[in-house]
Design a protein around this motif. Sequence first.
Motif, PDB file in Angstrom:
ATOM      1  N   PRO A 185       9.454  53.471  45.777  1.00 23.31           N
ATOM      2  CA  PRO A 185       8.645  53.161  46.968  1.00 23.31           C
ATOM      3  C   PRO A 185       9.270  52.102  47.870  1.00 23.31           C
ATOM      4  CG  PRO A 185       7.659  52.218  44.988  1.00 23.31           C
ATOM      5  CD  PRO A 185       8.751  53.123  44.528  1.00 23.31           C
ATOM      6  N   PHE A 186       9.936  51.098  47.276  1.00 25.32           N
ATOM      7  CA  PHE A 186      10.526  50.036  48.095  1.00 25.32           C
ATOM      8  C   PHE A 186      11.752  50.546  48.855  1.00 25.32           C
ATOM      9  CE2 PHE A 186       8.303  47.630  44.752  1.00 25.32           C
ATOM     10  CZ  PHE A 186       7.466  46.874  45.556  1.00 25.32           C
ATOM     11  N   GLY A 187      12.514  51.445  48.226  1.00 25.22           N
ATOM     12  CA  GLY A 187      13.643  52.048  48.924  1.00 25.22           C
ATOM     13  C   GLY A 187      13.192  52.859  50.112  1.00 25.22           C
ATOM     14  N   ILE A 188      12.091  53.586  49.941  1.00 26.88           N
ATOM     15  CA  ILE A 188      11.544  54.388  51.039  1.00 26.88           C
ATOM     16  C   ILE A 188      11.090  53.489  52.186  1.00 26.88           C
ATOM     17  CG2 ILE A 188       9.533  55.785  51.673  1.00 26.88           C
ATOM     18  CD1 ILE A 188       9.871  57.220  48.998  1.00 26.88           C
ATOM     19  N   LEU A 189      10.405  52.391  51.872  1.00 24.82           N
ATOM     20  CA  LEU A 189       9.966  51.463  52.916  1.00 24.82           C
ATOM     21  C   LEU A 189      11.160  50.830  53.617  1.00 24.82           C
ATOM     22  CD1 LEU A 189       6.931  49.649  51.248  1.00 24.82           C
ATOM     23  CD2 LEU A 189       6.878  51.283  53.141  1.00 24.82           C
ATOM     24  N   HIS A 190      12.202  50.513  52.847  1.00 24.24           N
ATOM     25  CA  HIS A 190      13.405  49.898  53.420  1.00 24.24           C
ATOM     26  C   HIS A 190      14.054  50.832  54.439  1.00 24.24           C
ATOM     27  CE1 HIS A 190      17.303  47.895  53.661  1.00 24.24           C
ATOM     28  NE2 HIS A 190      17.869  49.061  53.378  1.00 24.24           N
ATOM     29  N   TYR A 191      14.356  52.060  54.028  1.00 25.40           N
ATOM     30  CA  TYR A 191      14.980  53.018  54.932  1.00 25.40           C
ATOM     31  C   TYR A 191      14.039  53.406  56.072  1.00 25.40           C
ATOM     32  CZ  TYR A 191      18.948  53.739  51.786  1.00 25.40           C
ATOM     33  OH  TYR A 191      20.072  53.572  51.039  1.00 25.40           O
ATOM     34  N   GLY A 192      12.748  53.535  55.756  1.00 22.71           N
ATOM     35  CA  GLY A 192      11.776  53.941  56.764  1.00 22.71           C
ATOM     36  C   GLY A 192      11.609  52.923  57.870  1.00 22.71           C
ATOM     37  N   LEU A 193      11.427  51.654  57.505  1.00 22.15           N
ATOM     38  CA  LEU A 193      11.248  50.597  58.508  1.00 22.15           C
ATOM     39  C   LEU A 193      12.494  50.439  59.371  1.00 22.15           C
ATOM     40  CD1 LEU A 193       9.379  47.922  56.367  1.00 22.15           C
ATOM     41  CD2 LEU A 193       8.473  49.066  58.396  1.00 22.15           C
ATOM     42  N   PHE A 194      13.655  50.433  58.727  1.00 24.29           N
ATOM     43  CA  PHE A 194      14.903  50.246  59.454  1.00 24.29           C
ATOM     44  C   PHE A 194      15.125  51.375  60.467  1.00 24.29           C
ATOM     45  CE2 PHE A 194      19.509  50.870  59.952  1.00 24.29           C
ATOM     46  CZ  PHE A 194      19.870  49.602  60.397  1.00 24.29           C
ATOM     47  N   SER A 195      15.012  52.619  60.016  1.00 26.00           N
ATOM     48  CA  SER A 195      15.260  53.755  60.904  1.00 26.00           C
ATOM     49  C   SER A 195      14.189  53.860  61.984  1.00 26.00           C
ATOM     50  CB  SER A 195      15.335  55.051  60.098  1.00 26.00           C
ATOM     51  OG  SER A 195      14.145  55.261  59.353  1.00 26.00           O
ATOM     52  N   TYR A 196      12.930  53.560  61.654  1.00 28.44           N
ATOM     53  CA  TYR A 196      11.820  53.661  62.604  1.00 28.44           C
ATOM     54  C   TYR A 196      12.033  52.718  63.789  1.00 28.44           C
ATOM     55  CZ  TYR A 196       7.013  53.400  64.414  1.00 28.44           C
ATOM     56  OH  TYR A 196       5.898  53.421  65.220  1.00 28.44           O
ATOM     57  N   PHE A 197      12.307  51.457  63.513  1.00 31.71           N
ATOM     58  CA  PHE A 197      12.436  50.479  64.592  1.00 31.71           C
ATOM     59  C   PHE A 197      13.731  50.667  65.383  1.00 31.71           C
ATOM     60  CE2 PHE A 197       9.301  48.154  61.952  1.00 31.71           C
ATOM     61  CZ  PHE A 197       8.327  48.019  62.912  1.00 31.71           C
ATOM     62  N   ILE A 198      14.805  51.079  64.708  1.00 30.75           N
ATOM     63  CA  ILE A 198      16.049  51.347  65.427  1.00 30.75           C
ATOM     64  C   ILE A 198      15.868  52.506  66.406  1.00 30.75           C
ATOM     65  CG2 ILE A 198      18.379  52.307  65.172  1.00 30.75           C
ATOM     66  CD1 ILE A 198      18.323  49.380  64.643  1.00 30.75           C
ATOM     67  N   LEU A 199      15.239  53.599  65.937  1.00 30.70           N
ATOM     68  CA  LEU A 199      15.050  54.775  66.797  1.00 30.70           C
ATOM     69  C   LEU A 199      14.080  54.503  67.935  1.00 30.70           C
ATOM     70  CD1 LEU A 199      14.966  57.501  63.998  1.00 30.70           C
ATOM     71  CD2 LEU A 199      16.770  57.165  65.701  1.00 30.70           C
ATOM     72  N   ILE A 200      13.019  53.726  67.666  1.00 38.85           N
ATOM     73  CA  ILE A 200      12.067  53.360  68.726  1.00 38.85           C
ATOM     74  C   ILE A 200      12.761  52.510  69.779  1.00 38.85           C
ATOM     75  CG2 ILE A 200      10.036  51.949  69.255  1.00 38.85           C
ATOM     76  CD1 ILE A 200       9.306  54.634  68.112  1.00 38.85           C
ATOM     77  N   ALA A 201      13.550  51.522  69.335  1.00 34.73           N
ATOM     78  CA  ALA A 201      14.260  50.646  70.270  1.00 34.73           C
ATOM     79  C   ALA A 201      15.243  51.440  71.127  1.00 34.73           C
ATOM     80  CB  ALA A 201      14.994  49.546  69.497  1.00 34.73           C
ATOM     81  N   LEU A 202      15.962  52.352  70.504  1.00 40.66           N
ATOM     82  CA  LEU A 202      16.908  53.182  71.249  1.00 40.66           C
ATOM     83  C   LEU A 202      16.193  54.036  72.303  1.00 40.66           C
ATOM     84  CD1 LEU A 202      19.384  54.437  68.487  1.00 40.66           C
ATOM     85  CD2 LEU A 202      19.928  53.001  70.455  1.00 40.66           C
ATOM     86  N   SER A 203      15.073  54.643  71.915  1.00 40.42           N
ATOM     87  CA  SER A 203      14.325  55.489  72.844  1.00 40.42           C
ATOM     88  C   SER A 203      13.850  54.696  74.053  1.00 40.42           C
ATOM     89  CB  SER A 203      13.122  56.127  72.135  1.00 40.42           C
ATOM     90  OG  SER A 203      13.538  56.971  71.094  1.00 40.42           O
ATOM     91  N   LEU A 204      13.291  53.515  73.816  1.00 43.64           N
ATOM     92  CA  LEU A 204      12.785  52.696  74.918  1.00 43.64           C
ATOM     93  C   LEU A 204      13.902  52.251  75.849  1.00 43.64           C
ATOM     94  CD1 LEU A 204      10.155  50.483  73.032  1.00 43.64           C
ATOM     95  CD2 LEU A 204       9.714  52.383  74.602  1.00 43.64           C
ATOM     96  N   MET A 205      15.058  51.909  75.284  1.00 43.16           N
ATOM     97  CA  MET A 205      16.170  51.464  76.121  1.00 43.16           C
ATOM     98  C   MET A 205      16.734  52.607  76.954  1.00 43.16           C
ATOM     99  SD  MET A 205      18.213  48.578  73.870  1.00 43.16           S
ATOM    100  CE  MET A 205      18.300  49.520  72.344  1.00 43.16           C
ATOM    101  N   PHE A 206      16.852  53.774  76.364  1.00 40.38           N
ATOM    102  CA  PHE A 206      17.392  54.908  77.106  1.00 40.38           C
ATOM    103  C   PHE A 206      16.415  55.409  78.162  1.00 40.38           C
ATOM    104  CE2 PHE A 206      20.294  55.620  73.371  1.00 40.38           C
ATOM    105  CZ  PHE A 206      21.463  55.440  74.094  1.00 40.38           C
ATOM    106  N   LEU A 207      15.116  55.178  77.976  1.00 43.22           N
ATOM    107  CA  LEU A 207      14.126  55.629  78.952  1.00 43.22           C
ATOM    108  C   LEU A 207      14.180  54.844  80.256  1.00 43.22           C
ATOM    109  CD1 LEU A 207      10.935  56.293  76.784  1.00 43.22           C
ATOM    110  CD2 LEU A 207      12.198  57.956  78.134  1.00 43.22           C
ATOM    111  N   MET A 208      14.974  53.801  80.307  1.00 39.54           N
ATOM    112  CA  MET A 208      15.047  52.983  81.515  1.00 39.54           C
ATOM    113  C   MET A 208      15.828  53.652  82.646  1.00 39.54           C
ATOM    114  SD  MET A 208      13.168  50.495  80.869  1.00 39.54           S
ATOM    115  CE  MET A 208      13.500  49.532  82.329  1.00 39.54           C
ATOM    116  N   SER A 209      16.463  54.768  82.383  1.00 37.04           N
ATOM    117  CA  SER A 209      17.169  55.481  83.453  1.00 37.04           C
ATOM    118  C   SER A 209      17.077  56.974  83.213  1.00 37.04           C
ATOM    119  CB  SER A 209      18.639  55.052  83.507  1.00 37.04           C
ATOM    120  OG  SER A 209      19.349  55.623  82.431  1.00 37.04           O
ATOM    121  N   VAL A 210      17.209  57.749  84.294  1.00 35.30           N
ATOM    122  CA  VAL A 210      17.140  59.198  84.176  1.00 35.30           C
ATOM    123  C   VAL A 210      18.291  59.724  83.343  1.00 35.30           C
ATOM    124  CG1 VAL A 210      17.366  61.346  85.478  1.00 35.30           C
ATOM    125  CG2 VAL A 210      15.815  59.587  86.273  1.00 35.30           C
ATOM    126  N   VAL A 211      19.476  59.089  83.473  1.00 32.80           N
ATOM    127  CA  VAL A 211      20.631  59.514  82.689  1.00 32.80           C
ATOM    128  C   VAL A 211      20.329  59.423  81.205  1.00 32.80           C
ATOM    129  CG1 VAL A 211      23.061  59.059  82.181  1.00 32.80           C
ATOM    130  CG2 VAL A 211      22.203  58.777  84.507  1.00 32.80           C
TER     131      VAL A 211
END
Length: 331
Positions: A185-211
């Motif tokens: 369970p702790f491994g799942i939370l580790h990978y899950g939290l890391f990937s979740y916040f990285i992907l959310i941050a990337l999406s928000l940053m890329f949404l700042m331009s049409v490109v």
Amino acid sequence: MKIKKALMLIFMLVALTAGTVYGSDAAGVNIGKVNLGESYVFSQNTSGSSFFFMSQSNFLNRHKGSLVFFKSSSIIKGKIEGNIYCLFSELVMEKEAMVSGNIYTLSSIVSVHGNASAKVKAFIVFEKLFSNIYSINGYKVYSDVLPAMVIIVFLSVSRELICLILLGFKKGFFEQGSVLILKEPFGILHYGLFSYFILIALSLMFLMSVVGVAIAVLIGIFVFLISLNGQVSLNMTMGDLITNQLNIKAGPYVNAVIGGIISEIMTFLPVVGLIFNFILMPILCLGIFFTNIVNGFIRKRFYETPYDLNINYNKNPGTDDIRNIVVKDIK
């Protein structure tokens, strides 16, 4: 060091794609970007394909390019040289407003003044079922608003059917994932939290331009597909826990259906449903998928599952179980 290099690479990609937000060209002010949750009044000529998400906008002059509204409201008083796409939105075409292309709607309301020029087309699947056209105060109103329950049921059933189809393609992979929830369970939370916040941050940053919107959309599709893969294992685990408590012997498909029903019910709960649907579920599903990938392809670590030997790992052995183990090979 590896993490620092990865973060530096991410920010370099963002710098290359998320450049100019507003600029000018011969057609007017370039508003080609994603607009999130604000109120906009465009009094000058504008240009560029633009996406509005949970926003309010007012176009007073000419705009060259297509507009996409999602969960938004907009008033058009000038000329739009392009198409308008309304998804779960409200649009008002004022007197003498004009759209050179078409207005495509999905679960939206479009009000067109008698002197305005616009062609409204409902999403073809729902046009005959839910479309409604009527006149009020000089406006012709086009409505194809879908009942909320229809949307919810359609999305829920579709999601669970996809999960069952995925289970049929790679049953062993998802069985391993279902065991990982209890074993690591702790491994799942580790990978899950890391990937979740990285992907959310990337999406928000890329949404700042049409490109960057195209990249953000691809990231969203990637997260959706990965989450579906993780949800298959999560559904199996929830179903397995329930059937074990009821002393019912069930296979992976039955457990997946039972777990899927539980997860869909959870999404309906007020407040808890939002947390479960947008935070807890994605984190768990991403974590299950990536932990399963690491275990299967890198560590080469595999666990026995209840489906391998038809045993119940959650049930305490009783007298009959112990006797059967002892005398198993004695005739």
